[in-house]
Structure formats: structure tokens, C-alpha cells
Design a protein around this motif. Structure first.
Motif, PDB file in Angstrom:
ATOM      1  N   SER A 260       0.833  -1.196   0.000  1.00  0.00           N
ATOM      2  CA  SER A 260       0.000   0.000   0.000  1.00  0.00           C
ATOM      3  C   SER A 260       0.875   1.255   0.000  1.00  0.00           C
ATOM      4  O   SER A 260       2.089   1.201   0.200  1.00  0.00           O
ATOM      5  N   PHE A 261       0.227   2.398  -0.207  1.00  0.00           N
ATOM      6  CA  PHE A 261       0.958   3.665  -0.172  1.00  0.00           C
ATOM      7  C   PHE A 261       1.584   3.894   1.199  1.00  0.00           C
ATOM      8  O   PHE A 261       2.766   4.218   1.309  1.00  0.00           O
ATOM      9  N   VAL A 262       0.795   3.716   2.258  1.00  0.00           N
ATOM     10  CA  VAL A 262       1.330   3.953   3.593  1.00  0.00           C
ATOM     11  C   VAL A 262       2.427   2.942   3.919  1.00  0.00           C
ATOM     12  O   VAL A 262       3.397   3.258   4.616  1.00  0.00           O
ATOM     13  N   GLY A 263       2.302   1.731   3.380  1.00  0.00           N
ATOM     14  CA  GLY A 263       3.346   0.733   3.579  1.00  0.00           C
ATOM     15  C   GLY A 263       4.652   1.153   2.936  1.00  0.00           C
ATOM     16  O   GLY A 263       5.738   0.889   3.470  1.00  0.00           O
ATOM     17  N   ASP A 264       4.557   1.811   1.774  1.00  0.00           N
ATOM     18  CA  ASP A 264       5.766   2.324   1.121  1.00  0.00           C
ATOM     19  C   ASP A 264       6.433   3.379   1.982  1.00  0.00           C
ATOM     20  O   ASP A 264       7.670   3.458   2.042  1.00  0.00           O
ATOM     21  N   VAL A 265       5.630   4.189   2.668  1.00  0.00           N
ATOM     22  CA  VAL A 265       6.195   5.214   3.556  1.00  0.00           C
ATOM     23  C   VAL A 265       6.949   4.560   4.708  1.00  0.00           C
ATOM     24  O   VAL A 265       8.084   4.937   5.024  1.00  0.00           O
TER      25      VAL A 265
ATOM     26  N   GLY B 163      -1.805  -8.790  -0.407  1.00  0.00           N
ATOM     27  CA  GLY B 163      -2.716  -7.702  -0.761  1.00  0.00           C
ATOM     28  C   GLY B 163      -2.360  -6.431  -0.019  1.00  0.00           C
ATOM     29  O   GLY B 163      -1.632  -6.457   0.979  1.00  0.00           O
ATOM     30  N   PRO B 164      -2.901  -5.305  -0.455  1.00  0.00           N
ATOM     31  CA  PRO B 164      -2.578  -4.034   0.199  1.00  0.00           C
ATOM     32  C   PRO B 164      -3.305  -3.786   1.519  1.00  0.00           C
ATOM     33  O   PRO B 164      -2.747  -3.186   2.432  1.00  0.00           O
ATOM     34  N   PHE B 165      -4.568  -4.271   1.632  1.00  0.00           N
ATOM     35  CA  PHE B 165      -5.349  -3.977   2.840  1.00  0.00           C
ATOM     36  C   PHE B 165      -6.076  -5.230   3.349  1.00  0.00           C
ATOM     37  O   PHE B 165      -7.302  -5.340   3.261  1.00  0.00           O
ATOM     38  N   PRO B 166      -5.351  -6.174   3.912  1.00  0.00           N
ATOM     39  CA  PRO B 166      -5.992  -7.393   4.419  1.00  0.00           C
ATOM     40  C   PRO B 166      -6.588  -7.192   5.807  1.00  0.00           C
ATOM     41  O   PRO B 166      -6.287  -6.208   6.492  1.00  0.00           O
TER      42      PRO B 166
END
Length: 312
Positions: A211-216, A231-234
Motif C-alpha cells: 500500500s501507499f502507507v506501507g511504502d512510507v 494484498g494491500p489492505f488485508p
């Protein structure tokens, strides 16, 4: 006598032109006014985000409707705020943005068109609305959710280009890049990567590194306990979170669900987790954590502060 006067007048005019030209030639360069940027000169312009349908703007838009909270924040940050005439009900920043009851997911073309817009910015999920607006010749820019910081920067630059604020957008991105680089560089690095859990809602929906926040978070070298779920939001189980026992817990549901570090500590088994016992539960601003606009710098700072505190 008449001929003499005419000759004198011509000689005087020639002398005045010579003096003026000499003054211009000898005037210090700093005293010559610099050309003023003309946003109108940047149009027509064709802009596009990702694989969305491009939009061509023949002139600088003066009546913008934004149905994306992230886009609203960005429009004001790049200097296009005075061009915004209406925003959706979730666009709560800045506070003086002209909020309405419109929704990017539910509004119809007639309701949006009533604001007489010459540009509408909507989430990429609002395809039906976009089709309706195009049918009445209203330019629509679809904005997908950013997957990482790079795509967030790109979106800021495109919004600046679409509104006649290209340079302001570029300057903003440059400032954001530098501030984020500095915060990450100044944050103490642990001997071993710390683990973390980012909570989107109290039923254990979370965000992974996809996810975007995960990249941060990845900028700090943190390890996400949710990544094995994919997945991005499990949605994780309570047991998964307890067994992972993360070093850091970030709560991004403090406003929407009134979750606090204190209330989370009351959940079954949470008092035994290292992050809770050490006080390393960080309360985030929901909006800042859930958007990919200019305020992502605040998110980076909050993460950096949490990491620094966890290391003592």
C-alpha cells in the motif's frame, strides 16, 4: 521659420531616443523587471494520471470542483485554492475549502454541473460520474490512489500542470522530497529492523507494504507484520497480531472509531504485547495517514518520532 522649427523638433526627438537607449543599455540588470509567469501561456495542456483517460484543457480552469480529499489538499497547496468553487463532504482540509454535500462516489453529473465547473477532479472509481460529466462537455481528471511516494509526487505535479501552477507544484514536490529524506536520515537506525502493525480499523483491517502507507514505512526499514497476509489492505485475526508481537503499533483509526492507545491496551491480550507495555503505540491522524497529498510529510514525521521513542 516653419522649416527651422520642424528641423529643431526632429533633432530634439532624435536626441531623446538616443538618451533613452543609452539609459536602457547602462541600467543595472537587477533593475530590469523580470518577466512575470503567465499561467495562461501554459494552455492548452493535456494531462493524464496512470492509465486513466487523459483530459485536454484549452485554458486555465477558473471553476474547479474537487471530489477527492487528497486532490483538494493538493490544489490548495500548489496555489490553486482560489480556483476551487466546491469540494466534497470529506474534504475537510484546509478548513476554509468550500465543502458541499457532494460525494465522489454518489454525486450525479447534474449536481456537480450545477456549480458550472470548467474542471472536475474525481477518484478513479467515479467512472459513471465522469462519463456523465464528459457527456455535458465538462473536463474530468480521474485520480487513482497513489501506490507509493513516487506516484504521489506525480499526482501533485499533474494537478499543478492542469491548474496553471506547474512551477509551484514542482517546488512543493522538491520540498517534500527533501523534508522526507531529512526526517528518515535523522531517525535513529536500530541494530535490527523493528516490526510494526498499522491499524486501519478496530476489526484488524491493516495496510501491508503493498500500500501507499506501507511504502512510507518501508523508507525507515521497518518490517510489516501483515505482509504474509498478502494484498494491500488485508484483515488480520486478533491472534495474528498478538502472536506477531510488533515492536511498534500505529493507530490510524483514532478519529473515525475513537481508538486510542489507552483503549487499545484494554483489548484482550494486548497488555502483554511489547509495544503496549513499552508505550510504543502511536496515535496517527486518520486523514493524514489515509491520504497521499502534501501532508504525508506529517505522517513521515510521526513515524520517525515513534521509531526514535522506541529506541529510548
Amino acid at each position: 521659420m516653419t522649416g527651422f522649427r520642424r528641423l529643431a523638433a526632429l533633432l530634439f526627438a532624435a536626441l531623446a531616443l538616443l538618451i533613452g537607449a543609452t539609459a536602457c543599455a547602462t541600467r543595472p540588470e537587477s533593475a530590469i523587471p523580470a518577466p512575470v509567469d503567465d499561467p495562461a501561456s501554459a494552455f492548452p495542456v493535456r494531462v493524464q494520471l496512470g492509465d486513466q483517460e487523459p483530459v485536454t484543457l484549452t485554458q486555465q480552469p477558473k471553476r474547479i470542483v474537487s471530489l477527492s480529499p487528497t486532490a483538494t489538499e493538493t490544489l490548495y497547496a500548489v496555489g490553486a485554492g482560489e480556483q476551487v468553487v466546491a469540494v466534497d463532504s470529506y474534504s475537510n482540509f484546509p478548513e476554509h475549502a468550500p465543502r458541499t454535500e457532494l460525494s465522489g462516489l454518489q454525486a450525479d453529473a447534474a449536481a456537480v454541473g450545477a456549480h458550472d465547473p470548467d474542471l472536475v477532479v474525481v477518484p478513479d472509481s467515479a467512472t459513471e460520474l465522469a462519463e456523465g460529466l464528459r457527456a455535458i462537455d465538462v473536463p474530468v481528471l480521474l485520480t487513482p490512489a497513489a501506490a507509493d511516494l513516487k506516484s504521489a509526487y506525480r499526482q501533485i505535479e499533474v494537478l499543478g500542470q492542469a491548474t496553471g501552477h506547474r512551477e509551484q507544484a514542482r517546488d512543493l514536490v522538491s520540498t517534500m522530497r527533501e523534508e522526507i529524506r531529512r526526517i528518515v536520515a535523522d531517525t535513529p537506525k536500530p541494530p535490527e529492523p523493528l516490526t510494526y502493525y498499522h491499524e486501519v480499523s478496530p476489526d484488524y483491517y491493516t495496510a501491508t507494504s503493498e500500500s501507499f502507507v506501507g511504502d512510507v514505512y518501508s523508507r525507515f526499514g521497518l518490517r510489516n507484520i501483515a505482509d504474509p497476509a498478502g494484498g494491500p489492505f488485508p484483515q488480520l485475526s486478533e491472534e495474528h497480531v498478538l502472536q506477531a508481537n510488533p515492536d511498534l503499533i500505529f493507530l490510524a483509526d483514532t478519529e473515525c472509531c475513537q481508538v486510542t492507545a489507552a483503549s487499545a491496551a484494554q483489548r484482550p491480550g494486548w497488555a502483554t504485547m511489547d509495544a503496549v507495555r513499552a508505550g510504543n503505540v502511536v496515535e496517527l491522524d486518520d486523514d493524514v495517514a489515509g491520504r497521499w497529498g502534501p501532508r504525508v510529510v506529517e505522517l513521515v514525521r510521526a513515524i520517525g518520532d515513534g521509531i526514535a521513542k522506541a529506541q529510548g
